[in-house]
Design an enzyme around this catalytic site. Structure first.
Site, PDB file in Angstrom:
ATOM      1  CD  GLU A  32      30.884  38.083  49.049  1.00 37.38           C
ATOM      2  OE1 GLU A  32      30.905  36.832  49.127  1.00 37.38           O
ATOM      3  OE2 GLU A  32      30.522  38.684  48.022  1.00 37.38           O
TER       4      GLU A  32
ATOM      5  CD  GLU B  41      32.677  40.123  44.878  1.00 45.04           C
ATOM      6  OE1 GLU B  41      33.680  40.314  45.594  1.00 45.04           O
ATOM      7  OE2 GLU B  41      32.087  39.022  44.770  1.00 45.04           O
TER       8      GLU B  41
HETATM    9  C1  IDC Z   1      35.164  33.612  43.044  1.00 46.38           C
HETATM   10  C2  IDC Z   1      35.958  33.658  41.763  1.00 46.38           C
HETATM   11  C3  IDC Z   1      36.425  32.271  41.420  1.00 46.38           C
HETATM   12  C4  IDC Z   1      37.173  31.688  42.606  1.00 46.38           C
HETATM   13  C5  IDC Z   1      36.299  31.740  43.861  1.00 46.38           C
HETATM   14  C6  IDC Z   1      36.986  31.240  45.110  1.00 46.38           C
HETATM   15  O1  IDC Z   1      35.173  34.215  40.746  1.00 46.38           O
HETATM   16  O2  IDC Z   1      37.246  32.299  40.278  1.00 46.38           O
HETATM   17  O3  IDC Z   1      37.508  30.349  42.342  1.00 46.38           O
HETATM   18  O4  IDC Z   1      35.916  33.072  44.089  1.00 46.38           O
HETATM   19  O5  IDC Z   1      38.091  31.967  45.405  1.00 46.38           O
HETATM   20  C7  IDC Z   1      31.895  36.261  45.857  1.00 46.38           C
HETATM   21  C8  IDC Z   1      33.271  36.462  46.336  1.00 46.38           C
HETATM   22  C9  IDC Z   1      34.271  36.262  45.230  1.00 46.38           C
HETATM   23  C10 IDC Z   1      33.865  35.096  44.354  1.00 46.38           C
HETATM   24  C11 IDC Z   1      32.565  35.469  43.656  1.00 46.38           C
HETATM   25  C12 IDC Z   1      32.046  34.396  42.697  1.00 46.38           C
HETATM   26  O6  IDC Z   1      33.464  37.724  46.934  1.00 46.38           O
HETATM   27  O7  IDC Z   1      35.525  36.014  45.816  1.00 46.38           O
HETATM   28  O8  IDC Z   1      34.853  34.935  43.379  1.00 46.38           O
HETATM   29  N1  IDC Z   1      31.564  35.743  44.676  1.00 46.38           N
HETATM   30  O9  IDC Z   1      31.825  33.198  43.366  1.00 46.38           O
HETATM   31  N2  IDC Z   1      30.781  36.503  46.525  1.00 46.38           N
HETATM   32  C13 IDC Z   1      29.732  36.107  45.790  1.00 46.38           C
HETATM   33  C14 IDC Z   1      30.213  35.623  44.593  1.00 46.38           C
END
Ligand code: IDC
Length: 424
Positions: free
Chosen positions: A262, A350
């Site tokens: 992303e 995702e």
């Molecule tokens: C989130 C995880 C969370 C973690 C955070 C930071 O769910 O536990 O603390 O990342 O590392 C994304 C990202 C994905 C995110 C997820 C939710 O690709 O890494 O995971 N998210 O925030 N894009 C949109 C949402």
């Protein structure tokens, strides 16, 4: 447990004997004996104990990641150092570690979880073979449109236990997934480019790819950029990583490369495109056919921008569209529709149905609208995330340490929704 006690006893007798001959105090040897026997009874895995204590008693609770209330709309980019599952007992006491007659089934998956969506007894790969991109669609070896539907790991540095054959098999047989995604963060705590052990991380990726391959699943290797915002930040690491992976897996037909999860922080499509134009040829020099998914601006939402200026010169390129249904709604489907109209092949590598922080309430209505959109357009989708972290996008309850054979009470609401969505 008896066998363990006997083995421990033998071990300790040896130590005791050696200890005496070295004139160590008997008291400390006796304490060693007690410690070892206690640890056996507590279900702690010793070096000679190949069984997985967590696995044996699925209702034990030893790891509970902190639950933080995240209010930001978009994913947080900071990883607390307490992220890794701890070995502390949670305060809310779940069934104890004592073996009782009311224990859940320990090794076998519950009989209610019959394999679903099996292509006449074949694994997904056996039935569909090498996939390719035709126009906006993913197609199988017969040229028929084919949708991948699956689940993504959480960051593999933090939740490595789910990068496993048993977890993937459970997902294939109980959920009907035909794809798994292995998410390797690059910049967060213990990420590939931020202090993580590169060899260990690569080993995990390889274990995951091998497990998926053995199970006849498709597998996405995800270079999970997030707080590094612009894929150029760690481009040379990315190039080395994908050179190595694509050389290793050049003969695998089930592997998909996702080269930048992303991009965000104002990274433009032309920046991403120039990155892609450096990484894609590296993969192509080893593997001329594998599907490659390219991230898009604004956390892989601005697929419309990519559709006005596609990557050219390569086959089998797809573009990432990510959404969290409680945050991203019709306006994002409109962007997606524009991209499709412009001939872009989208892949939802995702998504979840909570908000973009990965937490908060589920929006089931919006989730269903999205699902209809994906199915109407034959778009593949992969749900986030395989963990028992205290967040609503986690698929497993915080109190279970099982890695397979979950029963419904151990799955989150989201996991059950995803399972139903895949079966539809
Ligand atoms: C989130 C995880 C969370 C973690 C955070 C930071 O769910 O536990 O603390 O990342 O590392 C994304 C990202 C994905 C995110 C997820 C939710 O690709 O890494 O995971 N998210 O925030 N894009 C949109 C949402």
């Amino acid at each position: 447990m008896k066998a363990k006690r006997i083995l421990a006893l033998i071990l300790v007798i040896c130590m005791f004997t050696v200890g005496c001959s070295c004139n160590d105090s008997k008291e400390s040897e006796l304490n060693n004996l007690k410690d070892i026997m206690d640890s056996v009874d507590d279900g702690v895995s010793l070096w000679w104990d190949s069984s997985n204590a967590n696995n044996e008693n699925g209702d034990q609770s030893t790891s509970k990641a902190p639950t933080e209330e995240v209010t930001t709309e978009e994913p947080t980019t900071e990883e607390p150092t307490t992220e890794e599952p701890t070995t502390e007992e949670p305060t809310t006491q779940e069934p104890t570690t004592q073996e009782t007659t009311t224990q859940e089934p320990t090794t076998e998956e519950p009989t209610t979880q019959k394999p679903v969506i099996n292509d006449e007894g074949k694994t997904p790969y056996e039935a569909h073979g090498r996939l390719s991109v035709s126009g906006t669609k993913l197609v199988d070896k017969y040229g028929n449109p084919y949708q991948l539907k699956g689940a993504s790991t959480h960051g593999i540095s933090w939740f490595p236990q789910y990068v496993s054959y048993d977890t993937f098999k459970y997902l294939r047989d109980a959920f009907g997934v035909n794809v798994v995604r292995i998410a390797m963060y690059t910049a967060e705590y213990a990420g590939y480019c931020s202090g993580g052990n590169k060899e260990e991380l690569k080993k995990l990726v390889k274990n995951g790819v091998d497990a998926a391959t053995d199970l006849g699943l498709y597998v996405i290797v995800d270079w999970h950029i997030l707080s590094d915002c612009n894929p150029h930040t760690n481009k040379s690491e990315a190039i080395n990583f994908f050179r190595e992976m694509s050389s290793l897996y050049k003969d695998y037909d089930n592997i998909i490369y996702e080269i930048c999860n992303e991009p965000n922080g104002g990274t433009s499509w032309s920046d991403i495109k120039s990155y892609a134009n450096e990484v894609i040829p590296v993969i192509r020099s080893n593997d001329p056919n594998a599907i490659i998914v390219v991230g898009t601006p604004t956390w892989s939402q601005d697929v419309d921008q990519a559709s006005y200026d596609k990557i050219t010169g390569y086959d089998n390129i797809m573009y990432a569209l990510h959404y969290y249904a409680a945050t991203h709604k019709q306006w994002l489907r409109d962007k997606a529709q524009t991209a499709i109209n412009n001939g872009l092949a989208l892949f939802v590598t995702e998504f979840s149905i909570c908000d973009a922080s990965g937490n908060g309430g589920l929006d089931i209505n919006e989730a269903n609208r999205w699902l209809e959109f994906l199915n109407n357009n034959g778009i593949s989708f992969v749900g986030w995330n395989l963990s028992n972290k205290g967040e609503s996008s986690a698929m497993f309850q915080t109190w279970t340490n099982k890695i397979s054979g979950f029963d419904d009470s151990e799955l989150s609401e989201w996991a059950k929704w995803l399972r139903d969505a895949i079966k539809k």
